[in-house]
Design an enzyme around this catalytic site. Structure first.
Site, PDB file in Angstrom:
ATOM      1  N   THR A 159      29.505  -6.951 -60.650  1.00 21.15           N
ATOM      2  CA  THR A 159      30.225  -6.492 -61.854  1.00 21.15           C
ATOM      3  C   THR A 159      30.681  -5.050 -61.606  1.00 21.15           C
ATOM      4  O   THR A 159      31.722  -4.835 -61.012  1.00 21.15           O
ATOM      5  CB  THR A 159      29.369  -6.609 -63.131  1.00 21.15           C
ATOM      6  OG1 THR A 159      28.147  -5.929 -62.937  1.00 21.15           O
ATOM      7  CG2 THR A 159      29.118  -8.060 -63.468  1.00 21.15           C
ATOM      8  N   LYS A 185      22.786  -8.261 -57.164  1.00 21.04           N
ATOM      9  CA  LYS A 185      23.842  -7.477 -57.812  1.00 21.04           C
ATOM     10  C   LYS A 185      23.163  -6.578 -58.831  1.00 21.04           C
ATOM     11  O   LYS A 185      22.048  -6.829 -59.274  1.00 21.04           O
ATOM     12  CB  LYS A 185      24.896  -8.369 -58.457  1.00 21.04           C
ATOM     13  CG  LYS A 185      24.451  -9.208 -59.620  1.00 21.04           C
ATOM     14  CD  LYS A 185      24.462  -8.564 -60.969  1.00 21.04           C
ATOM     15  CE  LYS A 185      25.721  -7.795 -61.242  1.00 21.04           C
ATOM     16  NZ  LYS A 185      25.616  -7.189 -62.624  1.00 21.04           N
ATOM     17  N   THR A 196      23.311  -7.184 -65.667  1.00 16.79           N
ATOM     18  CA  THR A 196      22.630  -6.383 -64.708  1.00 16.79           C
ATOM     19  C   THR A 196      22.125  -7.001 -63.439  1.00 16.79           C
ATOM     20  O   THR A 196      22.850  -7.367 -62.567  1.00 16.79           O
ATOM     21  CB  THR A 196      21.447  -5.750 -65.437  1.00 16.79           C
ATOM     22  OG1 THR A 196      21.995  -5.144 -66.553  1.00 16.79           O
ATOM     23  CG2 THR A 196      20.757  -4.743 -64.610  1.00 16.79           C
ATOM     24  N   GLU A 287      24.723   3.289 -60.984  1.00 14.09           N
ATOM     25  CA  GLU A 287      25.994   3.763 -61.548  1.00 14.09           C
ATOM     26  C   GLU A 287      26.103   5.274 -61.459  1.00 14.09           C
ATOM     27  O   GLU A 287      25.265   5.996 -61.996  1.00 14.09           O
ATOM     28  CB  GLU A 287      26.134   3.274 -62.987  1.00 14.09           C
ATOM     29  CG  GLU A 287      26.354   1.773 -63.024  1.00 14.09           C
ATOM     30  CD  GLU A 287      26.454   1.234 -64.424  1.00 14.09           C
ATOM     31  OE1 GLU A 287      27.212   0.284 -64.618  1.00 14.09           O
ATOM     32  OE2 GLU A 287      25.768   1.752 -65.305  1.00 14.09           O
ATOM     33  N   ASN A 410      30.096   3.973 -68.141  1.00 12.27           N
ATOM     34  CA  ASN A 410      29.509   3.332 -69.311  1.00 12.27           C
ATOM     35  C   ASN A 410      30.145   3.710 -70.634  1.00 12.27           C
ATOM     36  O   ASN A 410      29.848   3.103 -71.661  1.00 12.27           O
ATOM     37  CB  ASN A 410      28.006   3.593 -69.343  1.00 12.27           C
ATOM     38  CG  ASN A 410      27.319   2.768 -68.289  1.00 12.27           C
ATOM     39  OD1 ASN A 410      27.425   1.549 -68.311  1.00 12.27           O
ATOM     40  ND2 ASN A 410      26.658   3.420 -67.349  1.00 12.27           N
ATOM     41  N   SER A 415      36.385  -1.770 -71.822  1.00 14.06           N
ATOM     42  CA  SER A 415      37.834  -1.605 -71.939  1.00 14.06           C
ATOM     43  C   SER A 415      38.545  -1.970 -70.646  1.00 14.06           C
ATOM     44  O   SER A 415      37.935  -2.167 -69.627  1.00 14.06           O
ATOM     45  CB  SER A 415      38.167  -0.181 -72.345  1.00 14.06           C
ATOM     46  OG  SER A 415      37.651   0.723 -71.390  1.00 14.06           O
TER      47      SER A 415
END
Lengths: 415, 415
Positions: A159, A185, A196, A287, A410, A415
């Site tokens: 993702t 992942k 997640t 991230e 995040n 979007s």
């Protein structure tokens, strides 16, 4: 979002992949959420493949987690279907129906019962996952399955991941060589949009499901359960371990404890290394990561207590921002130890960074020279060690820094 | 750092300040860490002033916290000394000596025992706080004390705060009007460099220390204990409440429970409002804040459980970054409820944002229109409500969003 995030500076090159006899995989672009990338993965396993699994402790688990938990006691797996882009979480009756339809479609292709089909979904929470997108893509995907489909599968479950994550090791069981290979992942165990952390590991070893389950449950304690990106536990976390039996090693008769049986020693070690590698790859893609944190805690009243202290340090936004800023702000480590509720005594506490003991017995070390610590903080891998001075409990955990990249990813994930 | 941070967009103007008879305050630039700003505050209280206090639960508390805890049972306060810029935490024997020297110097000026002098320090952890900086500045500071020194004091205790925080209310006790006025610092209860959250409240009411303590301990439960910026509990958190008695209200005979005594009802209410105002001012200055989050939880199995759920939502980096990004990503609220370990059932859970019910009974509301929620997310005050559908437990907590500003402030706090 996913396409615009630069590759993690902590990424590692893909290892040379092996073949796990008895399992064929593939990925396809099913248009579930993303455009122009694969987002649906299918794996088919040989008859007789055993399975073990561990799942999120969330009280709001996704429908696929419920599905897998329900079928796991049967212990046999013939297929695995994973989609990215939609977590199928908090989707009520519609989510359950999508699981049923997906499992039935895959079962038809693999010529098995739907109860032998494992499911996982990762992505946004709370949006209905249309079963047709998956079921209509499965037949074409099934015809293209290959023993060499591991990299495609690793990419197809991503993702916000910035690189595919694969680990592989070989081991011998009673003289027979077996392979253990897995994919994961997640930019956190604990991360993106809570959809997640997924990991799928396969071996060609022949092992009963009960043995697999014991080895997996023990193995994740010091690997996947010791990583954190942001303290946010997914509703979809799942690690599955499949054993196809194609290596035809002699049967293991578990007269002794699976966790100490010498016949399984080599396999246990290799499995734990694969789980460790995959867990660390997840953190390396945390991230916004710019620095990998390793946190060692010793001198705790128990290993469990040491683990809680290590995770408190790894989860502290103030420790993580200090690491991001290359600031050797060890006082924040003291703060994290103090806040976490575990037995600790300021006056027996020691803190080291990069192997340099900074504080001991409740105060800064006499003549402390920050120079080597400052140099260490400029590196990509930051080592923090804490000794509580109370007992013999130890633990190690891994985390990453908290950066502008995390906020960017995040603040606009949907979007 | 402090000078370069823009004022929080959630700042409120200072209220019209009152005078608390029996207490004089002031601030001076003692050069403890900052240049060109006040960083040392002294308050002198009239003989007979009673005191109550609540302190951090950190296992690594600062030396001033130890000092105040030790003298609190005496229940009388004559002076308060607070410095900003150095928290005097993890400073061992040197830290204890600084406390003793500071208290003795202030006691000499106030003509009292050192055991009637309260101390607080806020700033960097682990650096020795030189007592001389404080003791040499105290005499000049003492000569300039004033009943109107509240704003100076509020400014003198700031670290990464972007505006001074004061709250004031009046109440009557048995027909006598009394005032309650307080100041706080902190960009989190839970924030800057863990040297964090300090609040000092004074009243001219005449109340025994035991009554004050009961009222304060109860009052903070739904105010200071319900705010979070980043989940990092300070080593120095402290709220002190002083009652000078100058209002000469009739004595309170606590025959009934202090928390239900009707003679104290008006005072209790006013005190709780002051504590609430100060706590909310701290959140309004949360590091990097652009949006204030109010989180209401109902339907929990107990108030305590509701509080834990509310704090889990308020502490979730993923909820906080979604709010920062004006993303109505309610799935992250579900995630936070699910992870926090409190009793919850996905299938009885409801989530509302900005008064709009988005999800009910485990799935999104039929025909959910995101438009009004998107509009709400663009505002400065974001309301999140969760009903667990299990019991009658309720709680409210306040947090702020997680933004680039937080990373900037905390990546280089010491530099």
């Amino acid at each position: 979002m996913a396409q615009t995030i630069p590759v993690s500076p902590l990424a590692l090159p893909m290892p040379e992949l092996g073949v796990v006899r008895g399992i064929r995989l593939g990925a396809i672009a099913a248009g579930i959420r993303y455009k122009g990338r694969t987002d649906l993965v299918l794996a088919e396993m040989a008859p007789g493949t055993t399975v073990a699994g561990v799942f999120t402790k969330s009280k709001c688990p996704g429908a696929p987690v419920d599905w897998c938990r329900a079928i796991l006691p049967k212990g046999e797996a013939r297929a695995l279907v994973v989609n990215a882009g939609n977590a199928n979480v908090f989707t009520g009756q519609a989510g359950r129906k999508t699981c049923e339809a997906t499992a039935e479609a895959a079962a038809k292709l693999a010529d098995c019962s739907a109860e032998n089909v494992y499911l996982a979904s990762t992505g946004v929470i709370g949006e209905i996952l249309p079963a047709e997108r998956i079921t209509s893509a499965l037949p074409a995907l099934h015809t293209a399955l290959s023993e060499n489909g591991w990299e495609d599968a690793a990419r197809g479950i991503m993702t916000t991941d910035t690189f595919p994550k694969v680990a592989v090791r070989k081991a011998t069981i009673k003289g027979t060589e077996v392979i253990i290979q897995g994919i994961a992942k997640g930019s956190g165990m604990i991360a993106p949009d809570m959809a997640t952390m997924l990991a799928f590991v396969a071996t060609d070893a022949k092992l009963p499901a009960s043995v697999l389950q014991t080895l997996l449950s023990a193995g994740i304690q010091k690997t996947f359960n010791c990583i954190t990106v942001d303290s946010d536990t997914s509703t979809s976390d799942m690690v599955l371990l499949f054993a196809t039996g194609a290596a035809q090693n002699p049967d293991i008769v578990t007269t002794t404890d699976v966790l100490t049986d010498p016949e399984l020693a080599d396999f246990r070690t290799a499995l734990n290394v694969v789980l460790h590698d995959l867990a660390l790859l997840v953190i390396r893609d945390g991230e916004g990561i710019t620095k990998l944190m390793s946190i060692k805690v010793s001198g705790a009243v128990s290993d469990q207590s040491a683990w809680r202290v290590a995770m408190a340090i790894g989860n502290s936004p103030l420790v993580k921002t200090a690491v991001a800023g290359e600031d050797a702000n060890w006082g924040r480590v003291v703060m994290a130890v103090g806040k976490c509720g575990e037995p600790a005594d300021r006056d027996t506490l020691s803190v080291s960074i990069g192997g340099v003991c900074i504080a001991r017995n409740g105060t800064v070390v006499d003549g402390y020279d920050e120079t080597p610590v400052v140099a260490h903080m400029k590196g990509q891998e930051i080592d923090i060690a804490v000794d509580l001075g109370l007992g013999t409990g130890i633990a190690q955990a891994w985390s990453c820094d908290l950066t502008h990249g995390y906020i960017d990813i995040n603040g606009s994930y949907r979007s």
